[in-house]
Design an enzyme around this catalytic site. Structure first.
Site, PDB file in Angstrom:
ATOM      1  N   HIS A 192      43.494  42.109  33.858  1.00 19.79           N
ATOM      2  CA  HIS A 192      43.913  40.707  34.031  1.00 19.79           C
ATOM      3  C   HIS A 192      45.429  40.572  34.145  1.00 19.79           C
ATOM      4  O   HIS A 192      45.923  39.778  34.941  1.00 19.79           O
ATOM      5  CB  HIS A 192      43.427  39.839  32.869  1.00 19.79           C
TER       6      HIS A 192
ATOM      7  N   GLY B 106      37.506  39.444  24.406  1.00 14.32           N
ATOM      8  CA  GLY B 106      38.877  39.648  24.847  1.00 14.32           C
ATOM      9  C   GLY B 106      39.330  38.443  25.640  1.00 14.32           C
ATOM     10  O   GLY B 106      38.508  37.687  26.163  1.00 14.32           O
TER      11      GLY B 106
ATOM     12  N   HIS C  97      39.568  46.146  30.690  1.00 11.36           N
ATOM     13  CA  HIS C  97      39.179  44.886  31.331  1.00 11.36           C
ATOM     14  C   HIS C  97      40.306  43.854  31.193  1.00 11.36           C
ATOM     15  O   HIS C  97      40.711  43.217  32.163  1.00 11.36           O
ATOM     16  CB  HIS C  97      37.881  44.371  30.704  1.00 11.36           C
ATOM     17  N   GLU C  98      40.824  43.711  29.969  1.00 12.62           N
ATOM     18  CA  GLU C  98      41.905  42.730  29.736  1.00 12.62           C
ATOM     19  C   GLU C  98      43.213  43.178  30.383  1.00 12.62           C
ATOM     20  O   GLU C  98      43.962  42.354  30.916  1.00 12.62           O
ATOM     21  CB  GLU C  98      42.098  42.472  28.241  1.00 12.62           C
TER      22      GLU C  98
ATOM     23  N   GLN D  61      44.229  34.093  31.962  1.00 10.94           N
ATOM     24  CA  GLN D  61      43.007  33.297  31.859  1.00 10.94           C
ATOM     25  C   GLN D  61      43.253  31.935  31.211  1.00 10.94           C
ATOM     26  O   GLN D  61      42.388  31.070  31.264  1.00 10.94           O
ATOM     27  CB  GLN D  61      41.945  34.050  31.057  1.00 10.94           C
TER      28      GLN D  61
ATOM     29  N   CYS E 234      32.969  38.163  32.406  1.00 13.85           N
ATOM     30  CA  CYS E 234      34.328  37.660  32.272  1.00 13.85           C
ATOM     31  C   CYS E 234      34.276  36.151  32.065  1.00 13.85           C
ATOM     32  O   CYS E 234      33.533  35.456  32.765  1.00 13.85           O
ATOM     33  CB  CYS E 234      35.128  38.007  33.527  1.00 13.85           C
ATOM     34  N   LEU E 235      35.069  35.651  31.125  1.00 10.26           N
ATOM     35  CA  LEU E 235      35.087  34.215  30.864  1.00 10.26           C
ATOM     36  C   LEU E 235      35.534  33.423  32.088  1.00 10.26           C
ATOM     37  O   LEU E 235      35.122  32.275  32.263  1.00 10.26           O
ATOM     38  CB  LEU E 235      36.009  33.902  29.671  1.00 10.26           C
TER      39      LEU E 235
END
Length: 192
Positions: free
Chosen positions: A152, A45, A148-149, A50, A106-107
Site C-alpha cells: 500500500h 492491517g 500486503h500493507e 487507505q 483488502c479493506l
C-alpha cells in the site's frame, strides 16, 4: 476516531508514500485513529493511503488471525501468536523462503478475496511510533500482512499479483467498487 476507508479506484492507492519525521502533525492521534479504524473494520492491517494519507505508515495486528483460527489450524504457522506493531518509513531489505498462496482481502477492495503468492519471510527496516529504528525478519502470516500493507505504501494492491485472466474476471466487481456500488460494513470514501 473511526476514519473512512478509501475505496479502490482512488488515485492515492496508487501513490508511493512519503517518509515522515517525528514532527509529523498529530502523529500520535493519527496512529490511535488508525488502530480504532482497523479494528472497527475487522481488518488485521491498515496503511495510511487507505485513510487518504500519502505517507509511509502502516499498522498490523497478526495476533488477531491466531486468536480467531480454527483448532485444526493451531501450530500451522511459525509466527504464532503474531504481533501488533506500527511501521513507519519501512523499506523491505530482503525476501526469503518459498512463495506460498494465501487467500487475501483488502479493506479498500470489499467483498473480493483471492489467493496471492508471497514469500515466506520478509526482512524490513522501519521505525516504530517513537522513531526507534529496527531491522527485523518476520515470517508466516505476519510476513504476509506486512507485505500486503507495505505494498500500500508503494502504491500496489493485492490484485496486482493476480493473473490477467483472473483480473479480467474481476473487472466488473472492481468497477462497481470504484463507482460506489458496493457497500461494506464500515464507512468508505469512493473516487469522484
Amino acid at each position: 476516531m473511526i476514519l473512512p476507508i478509501v475505496a479502490y479506484g482512488a488515485d492515492i492507492l496508487r501513490t508511493t508514500g512519503k517518509e515522515i519525521t517525528p514532527d509529523y502533525p498529530n502523529l500520535g492521534k493519527l496512529i490511535t485513529d488508525m488502530w480504532e479504524t482497523m479494528y472497527a473494520s475487522s481488518g488485521v492491517g491498515l496503511a495510511a493511503p487507505q485513510i487518504n494519507k500519502d505517507i509511509r505508515l502502516f499498522i498490523i495486528d497478526s495476533a488477531q488471525v491466531f486468536e480467531n483460527q480454527d483448532e485444526d489450524e493451531k501450530g500451522k504457522y511459525p509466527d504464532e501468536p503474531g504481533i501488533k506493531q506500527v511501521f513507519i518509513n519501512a523499506k523491505v531489505t530482503a525476501l526469503n523462503g518459498e512463495e506460498w498462496a494465501y487467500n487475501e482481502g483488502c479493506l479498500s477492495i470489499p467483498k473480493i478475496r483471492e489467493d496471492v503468492m508471497r514469500n515466506e519471510s520478509v526482512t524490513i527496516s522501519y521505525v516504530d511510533e517513537n522513531f526507534k529504528p529496527f531491522e527485523k525478519t518476520f515470517n508466516g502470516i505476519t510476513a504476509r500482512i506486512i507485505l500486503h500493507e507495505y505494498d500500500h505504501i508503494e502504491g500496489k494492491l493485492f490484485i496486482d499479483y493476480l493473473k490477467p485472466l483472473k483480473k479480467k474476471m474481476l473487472h466488473g466487481k472492481l468497477t462497481d467498487i470504484s463507482k460506489g456500488k458496493v457497500r461494506a460494513d464500515y464507512k468508505m470514501i469512493f473516487p469522484k
